[in-house]
Design a protein around this motif. Sequence first.
Motif, PDB file in Angstrom:
ATOM      1  N   ARG A 199      23.106  81.505  54.893  1.00 50.56           N
ATOM      2  CA  ARG A 199      22.668  82.824  54.683  1.00 50.56           C
ATOM      3  C   ARG A 199      22.889  83.672  53.259  1.00 50.56           C
ATOM      4  N   VAL A 200      24.310  83.313  52.900  1.00 51.58           N
ATOM      5  CA  VAL A 200      24.858  84.110  51.705  1.00 51.58           C
ATOM      6  C   VAL A 200      25.685  82.996  50.639  1.00 51.58           C
ATOM      7  N   PRO A 201      25.575  83.158  49.520  1.00 48.48           N
ATOM      8  CA  PRO A 201      26.286  82.197  48.742  1.00 48.48           C
ATOM      9  C   PRO A 201      27.834  82.669  48.559  1.00 48.48           C
ATOM     10  N   ASP A 202      28.207  83.956  48.889  1.00 42.70           N
ATOM     11  CA  ASP A 202      29.605  84.627  48.809  1.00 42.70           C
ATOM     12  C   ASP A 202      30.555  83.726  49.477  1.00 42.70           C
ATOM     13  N   VAL A 203      30.224  83.027  50.454  1.00 39.78           N
ATOM     14  CA  VAL A 203      31.702  82.162  51.108  1.00 39.78           C
ATOM     15  C   VAL A 203      31.781  80.953  50.379  1.00 39.78           C
ATOM     16  N   TYR A 204      30.950  80.855  49.414  1.00 42.83           N
ATOM     17  CA  TYR A 204      31.261  79.552  48.511  1.00 42.83           C
ATOM     18  C   TYR A 204      32.090  80.007  47.071  1.00 42.83           C
ATOM     19  N   LYS A 205      32.278  81.079  47.149  1.00 42.67           N
ATOM     20  CA  LYS A 205      32.965  81.626  45.740  1.00 42.67           C
ATOM     21  C   LYS A 205      34.199  80.610  45.535  1.00 42.67           C
ATOM     22  N   ASP A 206      34.235  80.138  44.258  1.00 42.88           N
ATOM     23  CA  ASP A 206      35.033  79.316  43.889  1.00 42.88           C
ATOM     24  C   ASP A 206      35.322  78.172  44.490  1.00 42.88           C
ATOM     25  N   ARG A 207      34.481  77.411  45.139  1.00 41.07           N
ATOM     26  CA  ARG A 207      34.673  76.443  46.099  1.00 41.07           C
ATOM     27  C   ARG A 207      33.945  75.195  45.483  1.00 41.07           C
ATOM     28  N   ARG A 208      34.374  73.973  45.910  1.00 39.03           N
ATOM     29  CA  ARG A 208      33.854  72.882  45.362  1.00 39.03           C
ATOM     30  C   ARG A 208      32.644  72.571  46.685  1.00 39.03           C
ATOM     31  N   VAL A 209      31.328  72.736  46.022  1.00 42.45           N
ATOM     32  CA  VAL A 209      30.280  72.516  47.165  1.00 42.45           C
ATOM     33  C   VAL A 209      29.379  71.368  46.839  1.00 42.45           C
ATOM     34  N   LEU A 210      28.947  70.618  48.104  1.00 45.33           N
ATOM     35  CA  LEU A 210      28.013  69.350  47.996  1.00 45.33           C
ATOM     36  C   LEU A 210      26.684  70.022  48.738  1.00 45.33           C
ATOM     37  N   VAL A 211      25.505  69.635  47.895  1.00 42.01           N
ATOM     38  CA  VAL A 211      24.282  70.024  48.426  1.00 42.01           C
ATOM     39  C   VAL A 211      23.697  68.657  48.563  1.00 42.01           C
ATOM     40  N   VAL A 225      23.797  78.759  45.233  1.00 45.52           N
ATOM     41  CA  VAL A 225      25.444  78.515  45.246  1.00 45.52           C
ATOM     42  C   VAL A 225      26.024  78.293  44.126  1.00 45.52           C
ATOM     43  N   ALA A 226      25.290  77.692  43.284  1.00 49.47           N
ATOM     44  CA  ALA A 226      25.915  77.682  41.775  1.00 49.47           C
ATOM     45  C   ALA A 226      26.127  78.855  41.080  1.00 49.47           C
ATOM     46  N   GLU A 227      25.855  79.861  41.461  1.00 51.78           N
ATOM     47  CA  GLU A 227      26.143  81.085  40.907  1.00 51.78           C
ATOM     48  C   GLU A 227      27.679  81.602  40.975  1.00 51.78           C
ATOM     49  N   CYS A 228      27.930  81.071  42.142  1.00 50.87           N
ATOM     50  CA  CYS A 228      29.456  81.366  42.231  1.00 50.87           C
ATOM     51  C   CYS A 228      30.523  80.437  42.911  1.00 50.87           C
ATOM     52  N   SER A 229      30.104  78.948  43.071  1.00 53.83           N
ATOM     53  CA  SER A 229      30.738  78.125  43.131  1.00 53.83           C
ATOM     54  C   SER A 229      31.705  77.690  42.101  1.00 53.83           C
ATOM     55  N   LYS A 230      32.774  76.721  42.279  1.00 52.83           N
ATOM     56  CA  LYS A 230      33.613  76.233  41.249  1.00 52.83           C
ATOM     57  C   LYS A 230      32.886  75.107  40.695  1.00 52.83           C
ATOM     58  N   SER A 231      32.267  74.527  41.681  1.00 55.70           N
ATOM     59  CA  SER A 231      31.321  73.215  41.164  1.00 55.70           C
ATOM     60  C   SER A 231      30.238  73.064  42.230  1.00 55.70           C
ATOM     61  N   LEU A 232      29.216  72.545  41.855  1.00 56.94           N
ATOM     62  CA  LEU A 232      28.016  72.057  42.477  1.00 56.94           C
ATOM     63  C   LEU A 232      27.665  70.798  42.316  1.00 56.94           C
ATOM     64  N   LEU A 233      27.811  70.010  43.303  1.00 56.27           N
ATOM     65  CA  LEU A 233      27.636  68.732  43.361  1.00 56.27           C
ATOM     66  C   LEU A 233      26.182  68.676  44.020  1.00 56.27           C
ATOM     67  N   HIS A 234      25.130  68.052  43.615  1.00 52.14           N
ATOM     68  CA  HIS A 234      23.622  67.677  44.076  1.00 52.14           C
ATOM     69  C   HIS A 234      23.133  66.639  44.341  1.00 52.14           C
ATOM     70  N   SER A 235      23.468  65.924  45.617  1.00 52.14           N
ATOM     71  CA  SER A 235      22.984  64.716  45.883  1.00 52.14           C
ATOM     72  C   SER A 235      21.710  64.320  46.397  1.00 52.14           C
ATOM     73  N   HIS A 236      20.905  63.627  45.718  1.00 58.68           N
ATOM     74  CA  HIS A 236      19.517  63.232  46.049  1.00 58.68           C
ATOM     75  C   HIS A 236      19.177  62.029  45.420  1.00 58.68           C
ATOM     76  N   HIS A 237      17.824  61.567  45.986  1.00 57.87           N
ATOM     77  CA  HIS A 237      17.389  60.464  45.290  1.00 57.87           C
ATOM     78  C   HIS A 237      15.911  60.604  44.907  1.00 57.87           C
ATOM     79  N   SER A 238      15.700  61.953  44.582  1.00 64.32           N
ATOM     80  CA  SER A 238      14.324  62.518  44.208  1.00 64.32           C
ATOM     81  C   SER A 238      13.937  61.619  42.676  1.00 64.32           C
ATOM     82  N   LYS A 239      12.751  61.456  42.599  1.00 66.96           N
ATOM     83  CA  LYS A 239      12.388  60.738  41.411  1.00 66.96           C
ATOM     84  C   LYS A 239      11.515  61.892  40.455  1.00 66.96           C
TER      85      LYS A 239
END
Length: 450
Positions: A199-211, A225-239
């Motif tokens: 719903r909202v990105p605020d709950v991820y403020k300064d947190r390490r998030v995996l999408v 989420v990247a607007e407020c998270s400490k780090s944003l790891l994005h896991s995918h295999h898209s070409k």
Amino acid sequence: MYSRVFIFVLCIQMCLFYKIREKKRVCVIGAGIAGLSSARYLKEEGIDFVVFEATKYIGGTWRYDPRVGTDENGLPLHTSMYKHLHTNLPKPTMELRGFPLPDGIPSFPSWKIYYDYLKDYAKHFDIEKYIQFRHNVTLVRREQNVWKVTHEHVITGEVFEENYDYVIVGNGHFSTPNMPNIRGEKLFKGTIIHSHDYRVPDVYKDRRVLVVGAGPSGMDIGLDVAECSKSLLHSHHSKVNFRTPFPPHYVRKPDVKEFNETGVIFVDGTYEEIDDVIYCTGFQYDYPFLDKTCGLDIDPHSVVPLYKYMVNIRQPSMVILGLVVRACLVVALDAQARYATALIKGNFTLPSEAEMMDEWQRRADAIRSKGLRMSHIHTLAEKEDEYYAELSEQSGIERVPPVMFKIRAMDIEAKLENLYTYRHYVYKVIDDNTFVRTLEKEQINDTLVI
């Protein structure tokens, strides 16, 4: 010998009898875009119909609700809207036929603007009086050549069963999360949700998030989420070759191999500690109210066999709207609703079951020959405009202008160029084949005449 008056009266009575018998009754399931479009066209053609909607709202998934899980009546929340969502397609491709979006709104309107648009649409075409709100369809079955539809009033618990000649299934397929099954997930002590509950990105403020996942929601939520998270790891295999200049704390990672208590190991052997996971892994096809008498084979990734991506081949008085992917979905829904209405009215006749099955089988065989999963049976992609032409040629409905597909093609390129800036473009339709694209801030024009 019968008098002329008697014969005349008898003829009138017989005509009325057959008229009553021939009167078609239609059940529409869901009051989202598919249901509202169907209601409009069925009403315009004078066809007897009713729309069943489990909630007290129209708009389906376009209505934002800050809650997750279940609603006040204990039913699963249908909506997947999040607070900062804007459409990922431009205004012309989000408009329902003959009802333009208001002037002066953004080229990619927010969920709030679009939801208001749908409410205005329902009001303009006087649709709500045909909707039975808080009626949840629990069973649809075929018996004695009619559709038996069971629905329950979600407040009183009262159960009803009625007969219909046609069923239009329009409740969508963006509410049952497709959850991956990754080893060690239960060991992880952080939070895990699906995008359906984001719903909202605020709950991820300064947190390490995996999408996880790189579809439209994965890319959009990842940047949100990247607007407020400490780090944003994005896991995918898209070409897909995204050329977006991502922020330094946004890190592309391969598929997840397994979880432990504090983080994840990826298939390349690297390990990262994380606090939260958001699965953006799509949705499953889920129609629990359709029983085996409907003649459909439904699994989490496909609904088959369907003619023209929507007509139930084994029971062609049932139409399922909105299953197409990689298309202008609103435009496609409107065209499908018009096709279904023309079919019900009797404006055209479907091919035989064998002919429809043969056409579907050719598509299925082509998919298998490429080594693709059966989920691709719902993909339009580059065949989108051809699909609209086929619907019009067969049913006689007004053709979706080719310009819609052309706008979507250019919008795809804009997304590849920069996910932060593609919504800066304004698309204006000139005619059925031509549009102008303007860069909002710099007023640079690209006129396409094709």
